[in-house]
Enzyme design. Structure first.
Site, short mmCIF file in Angstrom:
data_model
loop_
_atom_site.label_atom_id
_atom_site.label_comp_id
_atom_site.label_asym_id
_atom_site.label_seq_id
_atom_site.Cartn_x
_atom_site.Cartn_y
_atom_site.Cartn_z
CG ASP A 92 -0.42 -4.04 4.28
OD1 ASP A 92 -1.04 -3.50 3.33
OD2 ASP A 92 -0.14 -3.46 5.35
CG ASP A 141 0.19 4.91 6.08
OD1 ASP A 141 0.25 4.62 4.86
OD2 ASP A 141 -0.87 5.26 6.63
CG HIS A 142 0.25 0.34 4.44
ND1 HIS A 142 -0.56 -0.68 4.87
CD2 HIS A 142 -0.49 1.47 4.51
CE1 HIS A 142 -1.75 -0.19 5.19
NE2 HIS A 142 -1.73 1.11 4.99
CG ASP A 168 -4.54 -2.02 3.55
OD1 ASP A 168 -4.85 -2.70 4.56
OD2 ASP A 168 -4.50 -0.78 3.56
CG ASN A 178 -1.82 1.23 1.29
OD1 ASN A 178 -1.41 2.31 0.90
ND2 ASN A 178 -3.04 1.05 1.76
CG ASN A 204 -7.69 -1.25 6.07
OD1 ASN A 204 -6.84 -0.73 6.81
ND2 ASN A 204 -8.04 -0.71 4.92
CD GLU A 244 -4.90 4.23 1.08
OE1 GLU A 244 -4.28 3.81 2.06
OE2 GLU A 244 -5.53 5.31 1.08
#
Length: 259
Positions: free
Chosen positions: A220, A249-250, A149, A10, A151, A37
């Site tokens: 992930d 951030d991933h 991802d 991501n 989530n 994303e």
DNA sequence: ATGGTTGCCTTGCAA
């Protein structure tokens, strides 16, 4: 080919993360890298830098949010965006393609925002819809992987502070049960075949120095069918890109296979 | 401590 790699990342905007992605591709040379994303329309996606370096790009994008892509050395077969039964097909969250007979599906599962919010209800219905699609049209006896991802942190080992996150978004029983239904269809969480211990994360909140303190979650995932899992040789998280300047951030998750 | 940071091109929303 004796050993090959697939990966998921991501990137939180492909335009902002372009240099990170290009250098990571050069270093790791995966057969396929799944991105989530991308946050770009198909016109905004920086195709040329990938093509100049010999990569093929399949993408499904939209303005500002979501967006998924498959970057590959060889063009993929049967590329398809979205899935029948998607509760909101205007959101670019799913892209699938076939590499040498292996079906690869990349997903950006809705975040869910907060428990009991409309976004959370949407997340659960979206997961149910994806499951129905797979059960109707997929075949877990064939080589297949879902990468992306999710989530969802599969269990407490995947959360830096399980008590803090108990019952909260990414960790609720309903989310974890939805993930168990998915793996129950015939998929393995590949990372857990190779690493049983907790403390290995793929996402760290930008805020409050969470990466520096390794306060993250493993959300992930690479889920592989039995036929593909039988050929797996490793699955790992590469934390290096999270240390770069202006990181996503991933960070990427990779799986390697033989044969 | 319900905080904090990032990316979109909004002046807030989503994550």
């Amino acid at each position: 080919m004796s050993s090959w790699t697939i990966a998921t990342w991501n990137v939180n905007s492909i335009r902002t993360r372009l240099e990170h992605v290009l250098s990571w591709l050069q270093e790791h040379s995966p057969e396929v890298l799944c991105l989530q994303e991308t946050k770009a329309t198909e016109e905004q996606f920086p195709l040329q830098p990938f093509q100049d370096r010999g990569w093929h790009v399949a993408q499904s994008g939209q303005k500002s949010y979501n967006g998924v892509a498959l970057i590959s050395r060889e063009p993929l077969d049967e590329v398809r965006a979205g899935f029948p039964g998607d509760p909101d097909p205007s959101k670019a969250r799913v892209l699938s393609g076939t590499w040498r007979g292996t079906r690869l599906i990349t997903v950006y599962v809705p975040n869910g925002s907060e428990v009991d919010s409309p976004s959370y209800d949407y997340k659960l219905s979206w997961l149910a819809a994806m499951q129905s699609w797979l059960e109707q049209e997929g075949d877990p006896a064939q080589p297949l992987a879902i990468l992306g991802d999710f989530n969802i942190a599969p269990d407490d080992r995947d959360v830096y502070d399980p008590e803090r996150f108990r019952g909260r978004i990414l960790c609720t029983d309903a989310e974890r049960e939805a993930l168990k239904r998915l793996t129950g269809w015939g998929l393995h969480d590949l990372f857990r075949r190779y690493q049983k211990a907790g403390g290995h994360y793929s996402w760290w909140d930008y805020r409050a120095g969470r990466f520096r303190r390794n306060l993250g979650l493993r959300i992930d995932l690479i889920l592989a069918s039995e036929a593909l899992t039988a050929r797996a040789t490793d699955c790992r998280i590469d934390p290096a890109p999270r240390r770069l300047e202006r990181p996503s951030d991933h960070t990427p998750v990779l799986a390697t296979f033989s044969g």
